[in-house]
Design a protein around this motif. Structure first.
Motif, mmCIF file in Angstrom:
data_model
loop_
_atom_site.group_PDB
_atom_site.id
_atom_site.type_symbol
_atom_site.label_atom_id
_atom_site.label_comp_id
_atom_site.label_asym_id
_atom_site.label_seq_id
_atom_site.Cartn_x
_atom_site.Cartn_y
_atom_site.Cartn_z
ATOM 1 N N ALA A 47 19.354 -125.280 -15.426
ATOM 2 C CA ALA A 47 19.421 -123.956 -16.039
ATOM 3 C C ALA A 47 18.107 -123.244 -15.740
ATOM 4 N N PRO A 48 18.142 -121.922 -15.636
ATOM 5 C CA PRO A 48 16.894 -121.195 -15.396
ATOM 6 C C PRO A 48 15.910 -121.410 -16.548
ATOM 7 N N THR A 49 14.642 -121.405 -16.230
ATOM 8 C CA THR A 49 13.607 -121.582 -17.241
ATOM 9 C C THR A 49 13.443 -120.294 -18.024
ATOM 10 N N PRO A 50 13.591 -120.355 -19.342
ATOM 11 C CA PRO A 50 13.384 -119.134 -20.135
ATOM 12 C C PRO A 50 11.908 -118.730 -20.126
ATOM 13 N N SER A 51 11.681 -117.447 -20.240
ATOM 14 C CA SER A 51 10.310 -116.943 -20.174
ATOM 15 C C SER A 51 9.477 -117.407 -21.354
ATOM 16 N N THR A 52 10.112 -117.842 -22.423
ATOM 17 C CA THR A 52 9.349 -118.325 -23.579
ATOM 18 C C THR A 52 8.737 -119.704 -23.318
ATOM 19 N N GLN A 53 9.185 -120.398 -22.270
ATOM 20 C CA GLN A 53 8.625 -121.720 -21.963
ATOM 21 C C GLN A 53 7.432 -121.633 -21.015
ATOM 22 N N LEU A 54 7.132 -120.455 -20.534
ATOM 23 C CA LEU A 54 5.990 -120.288 -19.653
ATOM 24 C C LEU A 54 4.748 -120.004 -20.488
#
Length: 131
Positions: A78-85
């Motif tokens: 699944a694409p990495t959500p921006s909150t995990q960066l």
């Protein structure tokens, strides 16, 4: 009849020829070793070039995209959500940047006391060596 000077010169000439042959033989051995090392270096450079080419082929975006679509069900990517960066300032401090704890302060003081005791013990005057 040979004179002693002739015999001495023949011995010197034979010794010089022996030394010359020995030096020539050692130089040939070193040259062979250099050639062998050059061949080994060339082989390693060719291997590195081949591995770089393989890596370039394996990491082509089209190939990776194809693999993702083929194995999507197995991998469940699944694409990495921006909150995990995270930005660098959001990362925790390095241990070296943390202020020293009470235990660290006590350990440092105890080590300093031990060093001072060793220095005092080392200043014993025995009279055998002038200081």
């Amino acid at each position: 009849m040979l004179r002693t000077l002739d015999i001495v010169l023949i011995v010197i000439m034979t010794a010089a020829a022996t030394v010359t042959y020995t030096i020539k033989h050692k130089a040939e051995n070193k040259l062979e070793e250099v050639r062998r090392l050059d061949a080994a270096i060339k082989l390693e450079e060719d291997t590195i070039d081949l591995l770089k080419a393989d890596w370039a082929l394996l990491t082509q975006p089209n190939r990776l995209e194809r693999l993702v679509t083929v194995f999507a069900a197995d991998l469940q990517l699944a694409p990495t959500p921006s909150t995990q960066l995270a930005r660098p300032e959001e990362l925790p401090m390095l241990r070296a940047d943390l202020p020293p704890s009470e235990e660290d302060k006590k350990a440092t003081e105890q080590a300093a006391d031990n060093i001072a005791a060793v220095i005092e013990a080392d200043n014993i005057a025995t009279g055998s060596v002038a200081r």
